[in-house]
Write a protein that holds these residues in place. Structure first.
Motif, PDB file in Angstrom:
ATOM      1  N   LYS A 141      -2.083   0.732  11.757  1.00 38.76           N
ATOM      2  CA  LYS A 141      -1.774   2.088  12.212  1.00 38.76           C
ATOM      3  C   LYS A 141      -0.290   2.201  12.548  1.00 38.76           C
ATOM      4  N   ASP A 155      -3.088   9.270   6.009  1.00 42.21           N
ATOM      5  CA  ASP A 155      -3.804  10.453   5.550  1.00 42.21           C
ATOM      6  C   ASP A 155      -2.994  11.159   4.455  1.00 42.21           C
ATOM      7  N   GLY A 156      -3.547  12.228   3.914  1.00 46.94           N
ATOM      8  CA  GLY A 156      -2.908  12.930   2.806  1.00 46.94           C
ATOM      9  C   GLY A 156      -1.519  13.452   3.137  1.00 46.94           C
ATOM     10  N   GLY A 190      -4.658   3.339   5.937  1.00 52.44           N
ATOM     11  CA  GLY A 190      -4.972   4.316   6.975  1.00 52.44           C
ATOM     12  C   GLY A 190      -4.130   5.573   6.945  1.00 52.44           C
ATOM     13  N   LYS A 225      -3.493   4.816   1.401  1.00 52.47           N
ATOM     14  CA  LYS A 225      -4.743   5.339   1.961  1.00 52.47           C
ATOM     15  C   LYS A 225      -5.580   4.211   2.549  1.00 52.47           C
TER      16      LYS A 225
END
Length: 386
Positions: free
Chosen positions: A127, A90-91, A88, A85
């Motif tokens: 990213k 997400d779930g 960067g 997390k």
């Protein structure tokens, strides 16, 4: 919908919390998970399952893929999720990573943070790094060979390999970076020697080598002798140094997958099937279609039979041998599509038939456009010389 999906995945956990006495309940924030002291050594670590459910991980996938992880006494579900997390992710990405690579739960936070710093040295953009981890999670969570990984990164950086190529290499072939750097150095040295011996220009060697490794990084996992043995075999069959260098490049590193025995069989069948007059004619066909070297006899038999059944002649195959790279199913599909555009494959060239999917679509588009284009446009103004 997400809430509904999460709740359906956590039914097991909800029942678990209801059935356990208050004093035995596990709290997600308590850190690493430990197995329940139920006396049943075969029971899953319920804290691990509970934590995964809260992250919307599909437990069924983990049970099917690496169910033994759920029985481990100590796991680091929330810590690993926290590191991802912070980077960067997400779930949805976190859940996908853990479903693909359940062993990640066994890595300590210290190991993962060390690994993160190592990968940052070749992929500073977090990213992009998260995307790599999502696609190749096992490559990132291979933490047991950190020293070898670091040494290999330094070695490849010394070869002036750019970070983008290096990160792709690490992701697609983690085994190469887990091996001692000396093993990779041996193969790289062999490839460099072969390239120069066959007449390659030293100024272009770096680009050639980087391209070869990008196309087939698994070349580093084979014994260096495999390359030299195969090239010596082809040399005895009459291939010149320049031709061998072209083959080595066209085969995209697949030279390591071959052996003199397998090539001998494939070449003997190809010569008979294509009715070559001599070895020189066979050699010219192989230079057009190097795939003849690595396709097995059964594969060549099936594909040549499929082409002949479609009315294609041996002379046509000799003219465009790359059609042998296509499966019978693909050949049938493409012929049907070309026929619909009134292209007679039996009388015309096989060039529109061969090539990649993209190549075929371009060729088909041109043929189809030609079919629809009118021979004479009565509306267009006529040019009259004054």
């Amino acid at each position: 919908m997400l809430r509904l999906a999460a709740s359906s995945l956590c039914v097991y956990c909800q029942r678990l919390q209801i059935s356990l006495p208050h004093s035995n309940k596990f709290h997600i924030s308590a850190g690493r998970c430990a197995a329940l002291g139920t006396g049943d050594s075969k029971a899953e670590n319920k804290c691990t399952v509970d934590s995964l459910c809260n992250l919307s991980v599909d437990i069924r996938k983990i049970r099917k893929l690496k169910g033994w992880v759920l029985f481990e006494d100590t796991t680091y579900v929330n810590e690993i999720a926290g590191v991802l997390k912070e980077m960067g992710a997400d779930g949805m990405a976190i859940a996908s990573i853990l479903e693909q690579c359940p062993e990640a739960l066994l890595c300590t936070p210290a190991e993962v943070n060390t690994q993160k710093e190592l990968w940052r040295s070749v992929c500073p953009n977090e990213k992009e790094l998260v995307k790599i981890i999502e696609k190749f999670p096992y490559s990132f969570f291979t933490v047991s060979h950190h020293a070898n990984q670091k040494a290999n990164i330094e070695y490849f950086q010394g070869l002036n390999m750019n970070k983008r190529t290096l990160s792709k290499l690490m992701a697609s072939s983690p085994q190469n970076f887990s091996n001692p750097a000396e093993k990779n150095k041996e193969m790289i040295s062999t490839l460099q020697e072969v390239y120069l011996k066959l007449g390659g220009v030293e100024a272009n060697m770096k680009i050639w080598l980087h391209k070869l490794l990008s196309q087939n990084p698994f070349i580093l996992m084979k014994p260096p002798g495999t390359v030299t043995d195969n090239l010596m075999f082809l040399q005895k069959r009459g291939f010149t140094d320049a031709e061998l260098l072209a083959l080595l490049s066209k085969l995209r590193g697949l030279i390591i997958e071959l052996s003199p025995v397998s090539m001998e069989k494939s070449l003997a069948y190809s010569k008979e099937m294509l009715k070559c007059s001599d070895d020189q004619e066979l050699k010219e066909i192989v230079l057009k279609c190097p795939a003849l070297l690595y396709y097995s006899v059964p594969v060549l038999k099936e594909r040549s039979k499929g082409l002949l059944n479609e009315g294609i002649t041996i002379d046509q195959i000799k003219e465009t041998p790359t059609v042998l790279e296509l499966t019978t199913h693909i050949v049938q599909y493409r012929i049907k599509k070309l026929s619909a555009s009134r292209y007679n494959i039996k009388q015309g060239s096989l060039e529109p038939l061969s090539g990649t999917k993209k190549d075929f679509e371009v060729s088909y588009g041109k043929i189809h456009l030609k079919k629809e284009r009118p021979l004479f446009n009565p509306v267009a103004p006529l040019r009259v010389d004054e």
